[in-house]
Motif scaffolding. Structure first.
Motif, mmCIF file in Angstrom:
data_model
loop_
_atom_site.group_PDB
_atom_site.id
_atom_site.type_symbol
_atom_site.label_atom_id
_atom_site.label_comp_id
_atom_site.label_asym_id
_atom_site.label_seq_id
_atom_site.Cartn_x
_atom_site.Cartn_y
_atom_site.Cartn_z
ATOM 1 N N ARG A 87 0.839 -1.207 0.000
ATOM 2 C CA ARG A 87 0.000 0.000 0.000
ATOM 3 C C ARG A 87 0.876 1.260 0.000
ATOM 4 N NH1 ARG A 87 -5.163 0.251 2.078
ATOM 5 N NH2 ARG A 87 -4.554 1.641 3.783
ATOM 6 N N PHE A 88 1.927 1.246 0.812
ATOM 7 C CA PHE A 88 2.852 2.376 0.860
ATOM 8 C C PHE A 88 3.457 2.620 -0.520
ATOM 9 C CE2 PHE A 88 7.225 3.880 1.117
ATOM 10 C CZ PHE A 88 7.087 5.053 1.847
ATOM 11 N N GLU A 89 3.947 1.569 -1.143
ATOM 12 C CA GLU A 89 4.602 1.727 -2.447
ATOM 13 C C GLU A 89 3.651 2.276 -3.497
ATOM 14 O OE1 GLU A 89 6.519 -2.029 -3.243
ATOM 15 O OE2 GLU A 89 8.243 -1.458 -1.998
ATOM 16 N N ARG A 90 2.421 1.802 -3.508
ATOM 17 C CA ARG A 90 1.451 2.308 -4.483
ATOM 18 C C ARG A 90 1.101 3.772 -4.203
ATOM 19 N NH1 ARG A 90 -0.980 -2.605 -3.388
ATOM 20 N NH2 ARG A 90 -2.772 -1.559 -2.419
ATOM 21 N N LEU A 91 0.942 4.118 -2.921
ATOM 22 C CA LEU A 91 0.605 5.500 -2.590
ATOM 23 C C LEU A 91 1.752 6.440 -2.959
ATOM 24 C CD1 LEU A 91 -1.308 7.596 -1.416
ATOM 25 C CD2 LEU A 91 -0.410 7.043 0.862
ATOM 26 N N ILE A 92 2.980 6.049 -2.659
ATOM 27 C CA ILE A 92 4.131 6.890 -2.995
ATOM 28 C C ILE A 92 4.258 7.038 -4.505
ATOM 29 C CG2 ILE A 92 6.664 7.030 -2.916
ATOM 30 C CD1 ILE A 92 5.106 7.782 -0.310
ATOM 31 N N GLU A 93 4.092 5.953 -5.231
ATOM 32 C CA GLU A 93 4.143 6.040 -6.689
ATOM 33 C C GLU A 93 3.075 7.015 -7.189
ATOM 34 O OE1 GLU A 93 4.467 3.005 -10.391
ATOM 35 O OE2 GLU A 93 2.767 2.649 -9.034
ATOM 36 N N CYS A 94 1.876 6.921 -6.641
ATOM 37 C CA CYS A 94 0.785 7.815 -7.018
ATOM 38 C C CYS A 94 1.159 9.273 -6.752
ATOM 39 C CB CYS A 94 -0.469 7.435 -6.235
ATOM 40 S SG CYS A 94 -1.801 8.642 -6.333
ATOM 41 N N LEU A 95 1.677 9.561 -5.564
ATOM 42 C CA LEU A 95 2.035 10.933 -5.212
ATOM 43 C C LEU A 95 3.131 11.475 -6.116
ATOM 44 C CD1 LEU A 95 2.023 10.618 -1.311
ATOM 45 C CD2 LEU A 95 0.288 11.715 -2.749
ATOM 46 N N LEU A 96 4.139 10.663 -6.367
ATOM 47 C CA LEU A 96 5.248 11.114 -7.217
ATOM 48 C C LEU A 96 4.801 11.318 -8.661
ATOM 49 C CD1 LEU A 96 8.010 8.870 -5.659
ATOM 50 C CD2 LEU A 96 7.953 11.392 -5.593
ATOM 51 N N LEU A 97 4.002 10.394 -9.175
ATOM 52 C CA LEU A 97 3.508 10.554 -10.545
ATOM 53 C C LEU A 97 2.618 11.790 -10.663
ATOM 54 C CD1 LEU A 97 2.722 6.864 -11.560
ATOM 55 C CD2 LEU A 97 4.559 8.341 -12.455
ATOM 56 N N PHE A 98 1.745 12.002 -9.686
ATOM 57 C CA PHE A 98 0.877 13.177 -9.721
ATOM 58 C C PHE A 98 1.704 14.454 -9.762
ATOM 59 C CE2 PHE A 98 -1.458 16.627 -7.642
ATOM 60 C CZ PHE A 98 -2.625 16.645 -8.392
ATOM 61 N N HIS A 99 2.705 14.553 -8.911
ATOM 62 C CA HIS A 99 3.492 15.776 -8.828
ATOM 63 C C HIS A 99 4.431 15.968 -10.013
ATOM 64 C CE1 HIS A 99 1.858 15.731 -4.752
ATOM 65 N NE2 HIS A 99 2.001 17.046 -4.831
ATOM 66 N N ALA A 100 4.709 14.893 -10.768
ATOM 67 C CA ALA A 100 5.480 15.021 -12.007
ATOM 68 C C ALA A 100 4.558 15.264 -13.205
ATOM 69 C CB ALA A 100 6.331 13.773 -12.235
ATOM 70 N N GLN A 101 3.538 14.430 -13.344
ATOM 71 C CA GLN A 101 2.654 14.532 -14.509
ATOM 72 C C GLN A 101 1.737 15.746 -14.444
ATOM 73 O OE1 GLN A 101 0.875 10.643 -14.111
ATOM 74 N NE2 GLN A 101 2.290 9.736 -15.589
ATOM 75 N N GLN A 102 1.356 16.153 -13.259
ATOM 76 C CA GLN A 102 0.458 17.297 -13.064
ATOM 77 C C GLN A 102 1.211 18.411 -12.331
ATOM 78 O OE1 GLN A 102 -2.686 17.099 -14.293
ATOM 79 N NE2 GLN A 102 -2.213 15.047 -14.995
#
Length: 193
Positions: free
Chosen positions: A77-92
């Protein structure tokens, strides 16, 4: 994807800042007259508040999906959430940057709503880091502090990330995901990536 008026405003806020952007500039960028812009939004403040609200709703939705879309072990769960946060802040990165940096410009209920949304978002990460400490995946003595540091790493991406740089969004998520795991004191035997 933002509606055209908000997208035009976002671009102006990114380049000139909220206070450095006039209502005339926003109207011109949106292809409207000033009265035409006021027909859609009461003020420049209302435009910023709506951009911020949409950013936080999008991030929350993505985060919830990431947490529940897969195995429910704390580290996964941690890994998926961190990936989500990092992708959001890069892609958006533009909308993430404005939502992060222009909180100082929000007023009244809009500011309170942002702070509540930010705190709710932070609680997701606080909880999953605490779960990882409880099950032995992370060894940090300071889970809340580690969680705050990880948030800073993730939100910071929107300040420097630009397409065409050394890393694409997936590369950011992979490299900075490792950094986040180390910040939480991941045990060396777990998921060496």
């Amino acid at each position: 994807m933002l509606p055209p008026i908000l997208q035009a405003a976002l671009e102006n806020f990114v380049h000139g800042g909220f206070h450095g952007t006039s209502i005339r500039q926003l109207a011109h960028a949106a292809g409207l007259s000033v009265p035409g812009l006021y027909h859609h939004y009461q003020s420049k403040q209302a435009i910023l508040a709506e951009i911020d609200r949409l950013a936080m709703v999008d991030l929350w939705s993505r985060s919830i999906e990431a947490l529940f879309d897969g195995p429910q072990e704390p580290l996964a769960r941690f890994e998926r959430l961190i990936e989500c946060l990092l992708l959001f802040h890069a892609q958006q990165s533009d909308i993430a940057f404005i939502a992060f940096s222009e909180i100082r410009s929000l007023q009244g209920e809009s500011r309170e709503a942002h702070i509540a949304a930010r705190d709710r978002q932070q609680q997701l990460l606080d909880d999953v880091v605490a779960e990882c400490v409880s099950d032995g995946s992370f060894a940090t003595e300071f889970p809340r502090d580690a969680s705050r540091a990880i948030t800073t790493i993730c939100t910071g991406v929107s300040q420097w990330y630009r397409p065409g740089g050394e890393l694409d969004p997936a590369g950011v998520a992979e490299r900075y995901g490792r950094i986040c795991r180390h910040a939480a004191g991941q045990l060396a035997s777990d998921h060496p990536r």
